[in-house]
Motif scaffolding. Structure first.
Motif, PDB file in Angstrom:
ATOM      1  N   GLU A  63       0.846  -1.218   0.000  1.00 29.40           N
ATOM      2  CA  GLU A  63       0.000   0.000   0.000  1.00 29.40           C
ATOM      3  C   GLU A  63       0.869   1.251   0.000  1.00 29.40           C
ATOM      4  OE1 GLU A  63      -0.740  -2.343   2.557  1.00 29.40           O
ATOM      5  OE2 GLU A  63      -2.393  -3.235   1.438  1.00 29.40           O
ATOM      6  N   GLY A  64       1.870   1.255   0.891  1.00 27.68           N
ATOM      7  CA  GLY A  64       2.738   2.424   1.000  1.00 27.68           C
ATOM      8  C   GLY A  64       3.516   2.675  -0.281  1.00 27.68           C
ATOM      9  N   ILE A  65       4.009   1.599  -0.873  1.00 27.34           N
ATOM     10  CA  ILE A  65       4.783   1.733  -2.109  1.00 27.34           C
ATOM     11  C   ILE A  65       3.879   2.241  -3.233  1.00 27.34           C
ATOM     12  CG2 ILE A  65       5.948   0.384  -3.903  1.00 27.34           C
ATOM     13  CD1 ILE A  65       7.096  -1.339  -1.616  1.00 27.34           C
ATOM     14  N   THR A  66       2.668   1.685  -3.301  1.00 26.82           N
ATOM     15  CA  THR A  66       1.724   2.112  -4.333  1.00 26.82           C
ATOM     16  C   THR A  66       1.404   3.590  -4.194  1.00 26.82           C
ATOM     17  OG1 THR A  66       0.774  -0.103  -4.372  1.00 26.82           O
ATOM     18  CG2 THR A  66      -0.585   1.676  -5.288  1.00 26.82           C
ATOM     19  N   LYS A  67       1.136   4.022  -2.948  1.00 23.28           N
ATOM     20  CA  LYS A  67       0.806   5.429  -2.691  1.00 23.28           C
ATOM     21  C   LYS A  67       1.964   6.328  -3.143  1.00 23.28           C
ATOM     22  CE  LYS A  67      -1.047   8.153   1.206  1.00 23.28           C
ATOM     23  NZ  LYS A  67      -0.037   9.208   1.382  1.00 23.28           N
ATOM     24  N   LEU A  68       3.173   5.909  -2.823  1.00 19.63           N
ATOM     25  CA  LEU A  68       4.334   6.714  -3.191  1.00 19.63           C
ATOM     26  C   LEU A  68       4.503   6.809  -4.706  1.00 19.63           C
ATOM     27  CD1 LEU A  68       7.434   7.462  -1.584  1.00 19.63           C
ATOM     28  CD2 LEU A  68       7.764   6.258  -3.745  1.00 19.63           C
ATOM     29  N   ILE A  69       4.267   5.706  -5.419  1.00 18.77           N
ATOM     30  CA  ILE A  69       4.415   5.744  -6.874  1.00 18.77           C
ATOM     31  C   ILE A  69       3.358   6.676  -7.479  1.00 18.77           C
ATOM     32  CG2 ILE A  69       4.269   4.362  -8.995  1.00 18.77           C
ATOM     33  CD1 ILE A  69       5.350   1.972  -7.274  1.00 18.77           C
ATOM     34  N   VAL A  70       2.138   6.624  -6.955  1.00 21.70           N
ATOM     35  CA  VAL A  70       1.058   7.464  -7.477  1.00 21.70           C
ATOM     36  C   VAL A  70       1.307   8.936  -7.163  1.00 21.70           C
ATOM     37  CG1 VAL A  70      -1.406   7.995  -7.247  1.00 21.70           C
ATOM     38  CG2 VAL A  70      -0.655   5.609  -7.408  1.00 21.70           C
ATOM     39  N   GLU A  71       1.654   9.222  -5.898  1.00 18.69           N
ATOM     40  CA  GLU A  71       1.721  10.621  -5.437  1.00 18.69           C
ATOM     41  C   GLU A  71       3.111  11.240  -5.544  1.00 18.69           C
ATOM     42  OE1 GLU A  71       0.334  10.359  -1.424  1.00 18.69           O
ATOM     43  OE2 GLU A  71      -1.751  10.066  -2.014  1.00 18.69           O
ATOM     44  N   GLY A  72       4.128  10.402  -5.657  1.00 21.90           N
ATOM     45  CA  GLY A  72       5.503  10.902  -5.718  1.00 21.90           C
ATOM     46  C   GLY A  72       6.122  11.035  -4.338  1.00 21.90           C
ATOM     47  N   GLY A  73       7.424  11.299  -4.318  1.00 19.38           N
ATOM     48  CA  GLY A  73       8.159  11.365  -3.058  1.00 19.38           C
ATOM     49  C   GLY A  73       7.740  12.537  -2.192  1.00 19.38           C
ATOM     50  N   MET A  74       7.620  13.703  -2.801  1.00 14.68           N
ATOM     51  CA  MET A  74       7.404  14.915  -2.009  1.00 14.68           C
ATOM     52  C   MET A  74       6.124  14.843  -1.179  1.00 14.68           C
ATOM     53  SD  MET A  74       7.969  18.829  -3.212  1.00 14.68           S
ATOM     54  CE  MET A  74       6.674  18.828  -4.427  1.00 14.68           C
ATOM     55  N   ALA A  75       5.054  14.303  -1.761  1.00 19.44           N
ATOM     56  CA  ALA A  75       3.770  14.214  -1.061  1.00 19.44           C
ATOM     57  C   ALA A  75       3.818  13.223   0.104  1.00 19.44           C
ATOM     58  CB  ALA A  75       2.663  13.821  -2.037  1.00 19.44           C
ATOM     59  N   ASN A  76       4.895  12.439   0.175  1.00 21.47           N
ATOM     60  CA  ASN A  76       5.003  11.401   1.200  1.00 21.47           C
ATOM     61  C   ASN A  76       6.228  11.578   2.089  1.00 21.47           C
ATOM     62  OD1 ASN A  76       2.767   9.259   0.691  1.00 21.47           O
ATOM     63  ND2 ASN A  76       3.475   9.839  -1.351  1.00 21.47           N
ATOM     64  N   GLY A  77       6.697  12.817   2.192  1.00 19.74           N
ATOM     65  CA  GLY A  77       7.810  13.097   3.082  1.00 19.74           C
ATOM     66  C   GLY A  77       9.145  12.551   2.590  1.00 19.74           C
ATOM     67  N   LYS A  78       9.201  12.220   1.290  1.00 16.04           N
ATOM     68  CA  LYS A  78      10.449  11.727   0.705  1.00 16.04           C
ATOM     69  C   LYS A  78      10.950  12.755  -0.295  1.00 16.04           C
ATOM     70  CE  LYS A  78      10.358   7.466   2.441  1.00 16.04           C
ATOM     71  NZ  LYS A  78      11.435   6.548   2.804  1.00 16.04           N
ATOM     72  N   SER A  79      12.038  12.410  -0.967  1.00 17.82           N
ATOM     73  CA  SER A  79      12.639  13.338  -1.917  1.00 17.82           C
ATOM     74  C   SER A  79      11.706  13.650  -3.088  1.00 17.82           C
ATOM     75  CB  SER A  79      13.930  12.728  -2.464  1.00 17.82           C
ATOM     76  OG  SER A  79      14.406  13.512  -3.527  1.00 17.82           O
ATOM     77  N   PRO A  80      11.646  14.942  -3.485  1.00 16.08           N
ATOM     78  CA  PRO A  80      10.873  15.317  -4.681  1.00 16.08           C
ATOM     79  C   PRO A  80      11.507  14.763  -5.958  1.00 16.08           C
ATOM     80  CG  PRO A  80      12.084  17.211  -3.816  1.00 16.08           C
ATOM     81  CD  PRO A  80      12.263  16.088  -2.820  1.00 16.08           C
ATOM     82  N   LEU A  81      12.710  14.214  -5.864  1.00 11.21           N
ATOM     83  CA  LEU A  81      13.342  13.619  -7.046  1.00 11.21           C
ATOM     84  C   LEU A  81      12.641  12.332  -7.464  1.00 11.21           C
ATOM     85  CD1 LEU A  81      17.051  14.192  -6.009  1.00 11.21           C
ATOM     86  CD2 LEU A  81      15.757  15.431  -7.755  1.00 11.21           C
ATOM     87  N   MET A  82      11.845  11.759  -6.555  1.00  9.75           N
ATOM     88  CA  MET A  82      11.002  10.605  -6.918  1.00  9.75           C
ATOM     89  C   MET A  82       9.697  11.183  -7.459  1.00  9.75           C
ATOM     90  SD  MET A  82      10.067   7.515  -7.244  1.00  9.75           S
ATOM     91  CE  MET A  82       8.419   6.908  -7.615  1.00  9.75           C
TER      92      MET A  82
END
Ligand code: HEC
Length: 108
Positions: A63-82
């Motif tokens: 679920e977490g990985i899917t959310k990150l792929i859909v929303e990108g890194g920045m929306a999930n507290g990760k790097s905006p480079l994703m």
């Protein structure tokens, strides 16, 4: 009978189909074999995730990985480079990519 089987198969996450997407959209950063060592990823800080690292999988859910792929890194507290891929991948294609990422996970 065969038709309904084919339909149900077409809805299951398909790692082979996910590979086709990954090779085009993800491998430049995450590397052809998932090691986080793609040509475009080499110069990035932080480095693209290494999908061959058992520690990566220990801390994450589909679920977490899917959310990150859909929303990108920045929306999930990760790097905006994703980058976010919600606009280019539908739910089925995203599930296929996640299934393919799992093929990089080291055997336990
Ligand atoms: C422009 C380079 C780039 C591309 C293209 C890219 N990524 Fe990433 N990705 C990153 C970076 C950088 C990180 C590390 C983010 C961080 O740790 O803050 C990352 C992290 C991730 C993570 C781990 C997030 C976490 O939980 O820590 C996943 C999953 C992921 N990417 C999947 C994908 C998929 C699937 C694709 C293709 C559809 C893709 N990425 C394409 C750069 C990229």
């Amino acid at each position: 009978m065969l038709l309904s089987l084919l339909i149900s198969l077409s809805h299951a996450a398909d790692a082979d189909a996910g590979k086709a997407t990954y090779d085009v959209l993800c491998s430049t950063c995450h590397g052809a074999t998932g090691g986080g060592d793609g040509v475009a990823g080499a110069s990035l800080t932080p480095k693209p995730a290494d999908f061959t690292d058992a520690a990566f999988w220990a801390e994450r859910t589909d679920e977490g990985i899917t959310k990150l792929i859909v929303e990108g890194g920045m929306a999930n507290g990760k790097s905006p480079l994703m980058p976010p891929f919600g606009a280019s991948l539908d739910a089925a294609k995203t599930a296929d990519v996640v299934a393919y990422l799992r093929t990089f996970k080291p055997a336990e």
